[in-house]
Design a protein around this motif. Structure first.
Motif, PDB file in Angstrom:
ATOM      1  N   GLY A 179      51.896  16.681  21.394  1.00 41.37           N
ATOM      2  CA  GLY A 179      52.624  15.661  20.658  1.00 41.37           C
ATOM      3  C   GLY A 179      53.726  15.043  21.485  1.00 41.37           C
ATOM      4  O   GLY A 179      53.865  13.805  21.558  1.00 41.37           O
ATOM      5  N   PHE A 180      54.533  15.876  22.148  1.00 45.58           N
ATOM      6  CA  PHE A 180      55.643  15.357  22.947  1.00 45.58           C
ATOM      7  C   PHE A 180      55.154  14.604  24.181  1.00 45.58           C
ATOM      8  O   PHE A 180      55.723  13.583  24.564  1.00 45.58           O
ATOM      9  N   ALA A 181      54.094  15.106  24.832  1.00 48.64           N
ATOM     10  CA  ALA A 181      53.590  14.452  26.039  1.00 48.64           C
ATOM     11  C   ALA A 181      53.027  13.072  25.732  1.00 48.64           C
ATOM     12  O   ALA A 181      53.247  12.118  26.488  1.00 48.64           O
ATOM     13  N   SER A 182      52.294  12.943  24.628  1.00 50.45           N
ATOM     14  CA  SER A 182      51.686  11.651  24.300  1.00 50.45           C
ATOM     15  C   SER A 182      52.750  10.597  24.026  1.00 50.45           C
ATOM     16  O   SER A 182      52.623   9.447  24.461  1.00 50.45           O
ATOM     17  N   PHE A 183      53.820  10.982  23.331  1.00 53.22           N
ATOM     18  CA  PHE A 183      54.893  10.031  23.065  1.00 53.22           C
ATOM     19  C   PHE A 183      55.767   9.822  24.292  1.00 53.22           C
ATOM     20  O   PHE A 183      56.255   8.711  24.536  1.00 53.22           O
ATOM     21  N   GLY A 184      55.977  10.893  25.075  1.00 53.04           N
ATOM     22  CA  GLY A 184      56.834  10.777  26.249  1.00 53.04           C
ATOM     23  C   GLY A 184      56.333   9.743  27.228  1.00 53.04           C
ATOM     24  O   GLY A 184      57.114   8.929  27.755  1.00 53.04           O
ATOM     25  N   MET A 185      55.039   9.726  27.481  1.00 54.36           N
ATOM     26  CA  MET A 185      54.481   8.771  28.428  1.00 54.36           C
ATOM     27  C   MET A 185      54.602   7.345  27.897  1.00 54.36           C
ATOM     28  O   MET A 185      54.927   6.415  28.637  1.00 54.36           O
ATOM     29  N   GLY A 186      54.342   7.156  26.615  1.00 49.87           N
ATOM     30  CA  GLY A 186      54.447   5.823  26.034  1.00 49.87           C
ATOM     31  C   GLY A 186      55.858   5.288  26.078  1.00 49.87           C
ATOM     32  O   GLY A 186      56.098   4.118  26.430  1.00 49.87           O
ATOM     33  N   ILE A 187      56.839   6.132  25.754  1.00 49.93           N
ATOM     34  CA  ILE A 187      58.241   5.698  25.772  1.00 49.93           C
ATOM     35  C   ILE A 187      58.695   5.408  27.196  1.00 49.93           C
ATOM     36  O   ILE A 187      59.426   4.442  27.448  1.00 49.93           O
ATOM     37  N   THR A 188      58.256   6.227  28.150  1.00 46.27           N
ATOM     38  CA  THR A 188      58.646   6.020  29.547  1.00 46.27           C
ATOM     39  C   THR A 188      58.154   4.676  30.073  1.00 46.27           C
ATOM     40  O   THR A 188      58.783   4.080  30.958  1.00 46.27           O
ATOM     41  N   SER A 189      57.063   4.173  29.534  1.00 39.02           N
ATOM     42  CA  SER A 189      56.534   2.893  30.013  1.00 39.02           C
ATOM     43  C   SER A 189      57.490   1.730  29.735  1.00 39.02           C
ATOM     44  O   SER A 189      57.354   0.655  30.335  1.00 39.02           O
ATOM     45  N   PHE A 190      58.465   1.938  28.842  1.00 36.93           N
ATOM     46  CA  PHE A 190      59.465   0.906  28.575  1.00 36.93           C
ATOM     47  C   PHE A 190      60.673   1.016  29.502  1.00 36.93           C
ATOM     48  O   PHE A 190      61.491   0.094  29.547  1.00 36.93           O
ATOM     49  N   MET A 191      60.804   2.129  30.213  1.00 36.68           N
ATOM     50  CA  MET A 191      61.981   2.367  31.045  1.00 36.68           C
ATOM     51  C   MET A 191      61.832   1.704  32.411  1.00 36.68           C
ATOM     52  O   MET A 191      60.766   1.752  33.011  1.00 36.68           O
TER      53      MET A 191
END
Length: 280
Positions: A179-191
């Motif tokens: 759960g955390f990895a799937s969201f972490g990668m998506g959020i990082t794409s905005f950084m």
């Protein structure tokens, strides 16, 4: 003088010519991403890879043994009395799985995305954004699994495992990490900057402190409890605690379902972002 043909050519041609399940999105070749990740990890400093494992272990030693000597026993799931160390250990296992997944799916992805330009190169091949997303997230899961197994070994050595149901804490930790990895990668794409990446730690630390990891959620006013219950780590903490003593109810399934939904939404976010960034 002609060179000898590459023996892998028939296999490559067959792979490229086979029908794609989701054209433009998924080629069914996640293994290529995993293979590349494995080769990269093999050449890394393993001390750096496992560094995030020690933070929850130190919390367990300092709080579980140190403060635990003052606290004594507390009420665990179902009202069963457990030692303070046994109370916080499952919560710290969930935290350890979260740390492993987040570190791999944020900072590593940030470097690959903005400096190595790795994903741009991958998506110029037959790979689709879902292949890349799944491959990178599965690599993060491996780190989360390593952390979970290591922390579980510490719990066993300290005599904090009291039920055979605790064996399920390892796959549960993988679910938390997913759960955390799937969201972490998506959020990082905005950084785009290192300063923006600091926001991740700014969010993770309060979530760790306030997700009932070190004390029951009942210490908060009811209005604050609603906020805590929306946090993903709280669901992981509660699921781990219930598994640690074998107190399984429909609520345990609800915590697991939370991460299933979180994983699906995270995969959708990550795949959508990669396609928007590199397949315009």
């Amino acid at each position: 003088m002609s060179s000898a043909p590459d023996p892998r050519t028939p296999e490559i041609v067959a792979r490229l010519s086979r029908r794609r399940p989701l054209p433009g999105l998924y080629s069914g070749n996640v293994g290529a991403v995993l293979e590349r990740g494995y080769l990269a990890v093999r050449s890394q400093n393993w001390a750096v890879l496992i560094s995030g494992f020690f933070e929850p272990v130190l919390y367990l030693l300092a709080m579980g043994l140190g403060m635990g000597g003052l606290v004594g026993t507390v009420a665990g799931p179902g009202g069963r009395p457990v030692s303070y160390a046994a109370y916080i250990a499952p919560a710290l296992l969930a935290t350890s799985a979260m740390n492993g997944a987040i570190y791999d799916s944020t900072w590593n992805v940030f470097f690959k995305l903005n400096f190595a330009r790795l994903y741009q190169a991958m998506l110029q091949t037959s790979l689709g954004p879902l292949d890349v997303a799944l491959g990178e997230i599965l690599l993060a899961l491996v780190r989360g699994l390593i952390y979970a197994l290591g922390f579980m070994a510490v719990m066993v050595a300290m005599g904090l495992v009291t039920s055979w149901w605790a064996v399920l804490m390892v796959p549960a930790a993988v679910l938390v990490a997913f759960g955390f990895a799937s969201f972490g990668m998506g959020i990082t794409s905005f950084m785009r900057t290192f300063q923006q990446m600091d926001l991740i730690n700014f969010i993770l630390l309060p979530m760790f402190l306030f997700s009932a990891t070190l004390y029951p959620i009942t210490v908060y006013p009811r209005a604050v409890q609603y906020v805590v219950e929306a946090m993903p780590l709280w669901h992981g903490v509660e699921m781990m605690r219930q598994l640690s003593v074998g107190h399984l109810t429909w609520v345990t399934g609800g915590h697991a379902l939370y991460f299933v939904v979180m994983t699906g939404l995270g995969m959708w976010l990550t795949t959508t972002r990669l396609r928007a960034l590199f397949l315009r």
